[in-house]
Scaffold this motif. Sequence first.
Motif, short mmCIF file in Angstrom:
data_model
loop_
_atom_site.label_atom_id
_atom_site.label_comp_id
_atom_site.label_asym_id
_atom_site.label_seq_id
_atom_site.Cartn_x
_atom_site.Cartn_y
_atom_site.Cartn_z
N TRP A 60 -9.35 -2.25 3.33
CA TRP A 60 -7.97 -2.47 2.86
C TRP A 60 -7.04 -1.34 3.26
N LYS A 68 -6.89 -4.68 6.03
CA LYS A 68 -7.84 -5.75 6.34
C LYS A 68 -8.74 -6.03 5.14
N VAL A 69 -9.25 -7.25 5.09
CA VAL A 69 -10.36 -7.60 4.20
C VAL A 69 -11.44 -8.25 5.04
N THR A 80 -4.38 -8.21 5.11
CA THR A 80 -3.75 -8.18 3.78
C THR A 80 -2.24 -8.10 3.88
N ARG A 95 0.86 -1.19 0.00
CA ARG A 95 0.00 0.00 0.00
C ARG A 95 0.89 1.23 0.00
N ASN A 135 -3.78 0.74 -3.41
CA ASN A 135 -3.81 -0.61 -2.87
C ASN A 135 -2.83 -1.49 -3.63
N THR A 136 -2.83 -2.76 -3.34
CA THR A 136 -1.92 -3.72 -3.93
C THR A 136 -1.94 -3.71 -5.46
N TYR A 174 -3.06 -10.13 -3.00
CA TYR A 174 -1.99 -9.71 -2.10
C TYR A 174 -0.84 -10.72 -2.03
N GLU A 224 -9.79 -12.74 -3.81
CA GLU A 224 -9.41 -11.50 -3.14
C GLU A 224 -8.06 -11.64 -2.44
#
Length: 331
Positions: free
Chosen positions: A255, A259-260, A300, A128, A142-143, A277, A273
Motif C-alpha cells: 500500500w 498497490k494491493v 489503491t 496516503r 494509509n487510507t 479506498y 480491502e
Amino acid sequence: MTTNKQKPPDDPHDAAAHWFTREHGGLMTPDERRMFEAWRQADVRHEQAYQEMMRVWSMAKATPDAVFENILDRRPGWTSVMASRRRVLGVGAGAACCAAAAAVLMGPERWLHAPEFSERYLTRRGERRRVDLPDGSMLTLNTDSVAQVRFYRSERHVRLEQGEVFFAVASALDRPFMVDAGLAAVTVTGTAFNVRRDPDHQVSVVVESGSVEVAGGRWWNRDVRRLTARQAVQVDRSAVASEVFPADVNVAMAWRQGKVVFDATSLEAIVAEINRYRTRPIQLQSASLRQLRVAGVFSTDDPDAFLDVLPSLAPVTVLRLPDGRTMITPR
C-alpha cells in the motif's frame, strides 16, 4: 548547593512512594541519592516496598490511556482507594486496581508532564500521507487513518485510533517508542514496522526491520510476543494474540506504493480491502460470490480499475447503479 533535608515517611510503602517520586521526577540530589541507597539497604521491607512500587509503575505504563481517563472521571474518591489498597500492591487483581490508582497519583510521565510535542494526524479515504516527526522518525498513514502523537522526555507515544500506519522509528535506547492500538500495544526503540487496526478491532503488526515487542490482550493480562524482521502477529477482536508467523513484507506493505496484492484471495476479502479506498462501497449481490478466488495487483489510487478488470478474472458482472452504488453479480 540546596539540598532537600525532608525526612522520608516511616512507613515503608509511603517512603517508597517518596523516593520513587524524587528519583523518577528528576528531583534527587547527590545527598538524597546516598540517603536513598542507605534506606534500601537498612531493612529488607524497604527494598520490597520499592520493588512493589516499580511493579506498579511497569503495570501503569502498560495500561491504556482510556483506563486512566475513566479513573479521572471518578476522581473525588480516588485518594481513599489508593490508601486502602496500598497494602495489597503486587497481589492479584488488587495490584491491577492499585496500579491504575498509583498512575493517577504519580503517573507514567504522560500524566505528570505536558508533552514536549503533540499532534494529531489523519487521512481521508483513499489518501496516503507521510509525516516527519521531530525526533527523526517517520510515519506513513494509509487510507482513513487517525494517529495521535505525543512525545515526552522519557518516551514517545502514538495512539492509533483507526486505520494503518507504517513507522520508521529513529533509534533512542533511553526513549522507547510506543504504539497503542487498542487491544495491542507495540514497544520499540528503533525499527521499521506496520500496524493496522481494523474496524472490527483486529490488530496486525508486521516488522520490516529491527525488532518489536507486541503486548496483546486486556491491559490487566497482556500476552507478549517478540517479533524480528519479516515476522508478524495478529490480535483478534477477543484480544487473543496469535503465535508469531512469517510475513511477506512486500505484500503487507504494498500500500505504501499505492498497490494491493491478492494471491488466490476470496472475492469477499478483496472487496472488503478495496472498499477501504472508496467513498462508496462495492457490494456483492450473492453469497455464492464470496469464496470466488482472484489473483492480481491493483491500484489503491484508482480502485475503480479493479472493477474494470474483474469480469475478465471471474464469472461476474459489475453493475454501476444510478444511485452511485456498485454491485457485483454472478454472470
